[in-house]
Design a protein around this motif. Structure first.
Motif, short mmCIF file in Angstrom:
data_model
loop_
_atom_site.label_atom_id
_atom_site.label_comp_id
_atom_site.label_asym_id
_atom_site.label_seq_id
_atom_site.Cartn_x
_atom_site.Cartn_y
_atom_site.Cartn_z
N ILE A 152 49.55 69.52 32.02
CA ILE A 152 50.33 68.29 31.97
C ILE A 152 49.66 67.18 32.77
N ALA A 153 49.05 67.54 33.90
CA ALA A 153 48.32 66.53 34.66
C ALA A 153 47.22 65.90 33.81
N GLY A 154 46.53 66.72 33.02
CA GLY A 154 45.50 66.20 32.12
C GLY A 154 46.08 65.25 31.09
N GLU A 155 47.24 65.61 30.54
CA GLU A 155 47.90 64.75 29.56
C GLU A 155 48.33 63.42 30.19
N CYS A 157 46.87 62.00 32.74
CA CYS A 157 45.65 61.21 32.96
C CYS A 157 45.31 60.40 31.71
N GLU A 158 45.41 61.04 30.56
CA GLU A 158 45.14 60.33 29.31
C GLU A 158 46.16 59.22 29.09
N ARG A 159 47.40 59.51 29.36
CA ARG A 159 48.47 58.53 29.16
C ARG A 159 48.24 57.28 30.01
N PHE A 160 47.84 57.48 31.27
CA PHE A 160 47.72 56.33 32.17
C PHE A 160 46.29 55.81 32.29
N GLY A 161 45.37 56.40 31.56
CA GLY A 161 44.01 55.90 31.54
C GLY A 161 43.25 56.10 32.83
N VAL A 162 43.47 57.24 33.47
CA VAL A 162 42.73 57.55 34.70
C VAL A 162 42.00 58.87 34.50
N ARG A 163 41.06 59.15 35.42
CA ARG A 163 40.32 60.40 35.38
C ARG A 163 40.94 61.40 36.36
N PRO A 164 40.70 62.70 36.19
CA PRO A 164 41.15 63.67 37.18
C PRO A 164 40.70 63.33 38.59
N ALA A 165 39.53 62.73 38.69
CA ALA A 165 38.99 62.36 40.00
C ALA A 165 39.77 61.21 40.64
N ALA A 177 48.79 75.42 43.71
CA ALA A 177 47.42 75.75 44.12
C ALA A 177 46.40 75.42 43.04
N ALA A 178 46.70 75.73 41.78
CA ALA A 178 45.74 75.45 40.72
C ALA A 178 45.46 73.96 40.61
N LEU A 179 46.49 73.14 40.71
CA LEU A 179 46.30 71.69 40.65
C LEU A 179 45.54 71.20 41.88
N PHE A 180 45.86 71.74 43.04
CA PHE A 180 45.14 71.36 44.26
C PHE A 180 43.66 71.71 44.15
N GLY A 181 43.34 72.73 43.38
CA GLY A 181 41.95 73.15 43.27
C GLY A 181 41.07 72.23 42.46
N ILE A 182 41.65 71.33 41.68
CA ILE A 182 40.83 70.46 40.83
C ILE A 182 41.02 68.98 41.10
N VAL A 183 41.93 68.65 42.01
CA VAL A 183 42.19 67.24 42.34
C VAL A 183 41.49 66.93 43.67
#
Length: 227
Positions: A152-155, A157-165, A177-183
């Protein structure tokens, strides 16, 4: 979502967990059950989820059975009576005023999570439950888990025009934890041991404005968020 990388200073997306994070020391399921006089029963179910590895969809099925007589009035009372952190509306207003975005992603029922839209968050994603009062069963594929938070975080990001970074995540437990591991930037809010080594910042307290100050550009709480 891609692996974490250093942000480049554009608009950011702030991703908030609900249970244990925005609600201090409690959860939507606990507050709903309190309204029904089922605190002991939900405590047992929460223990099965946190300690014994009960899957989120099975938790939802069993909670649905407990809440068979749930009304919209009880949902509203549970929401209004929850021990929310102070300053949530102010933080979200400040985030949006600065051109950034904010969203909530939670395993809790959507009929509870979506009430936060009235507080100024731009997206409120929760597990898909039947409408209250219930007339149908839980649809297990609609119940979120930790991996779904990443999706959902990836979705978003696309909606708001930002990157995961460009994301900042706020959470408190293993489901984050999984989300914390990639943000790249994360805030452990009144968190348990699962996030100790994953978080960029650690906050213990009752005011989201103080947690937000840790990631706000410049590091200081603006005058409008004090008090």
């Amino acid at each position: 979502m891609a692996d974490k990388e250093a942000p480049r200073g554009g608009h950011r997306l702030h991703l908030f967990d609900l249970d244990g994070t925005l609600i201090r020391g409690s959860a939507a399921a606990v507050e709903i059950s309190r309204q029904l006089g089922l605190s002991t029963e939900i405590e047992r179910l929460e223990r099965d989820f946190l300690v014994r590895g009960l899957a989120p969809d099975e938790f939802a099925v069993q909670a649905r059975e407990l809440w068979a007589e749930l009304t919209l009035e009880q949902v509203a009372a549970a929401f209004e009576g929850a021990p929310w952190l102070a300053g949530i509306r102010e933080v979200w207003a400040e985030i949006r005023a600065g051109g950034d975005h904010c969203a909530v992603i939670s395993l809790s029922p959507d009929f509870f999570v979506e009430r936060l839209l009235d507080w100024g968050v731009e997206a409120a994603e929760g597990s898909r439950w039947p409408a209250v009062p219930f007339t149908g069963p839980i649809h297990r594929p609609g119940i979120l888990n930790a991996a779904a938070k990443v999706r959902i975080a990836g979705e978003l990001c696309e909606r708001f025009g930002v990157r995961p970074a460009d994301c900042v995540a706020y959470g408190d437990s293993m489901s984050d934890a999984a989300l914390f591991g990639i943000v790249p930037e994360t805030v452990a809010v009144n968190a348990d041991h699962h996030l100790v080594d994953l978080a960029t910042h650690h906050y213990a307290g009752a005011d989201l404005r103080e947690a937000y100050a840790m990631v706000r550009r410049g590091g200081a709480v603006p005058p409008g968020l004090r008090g």
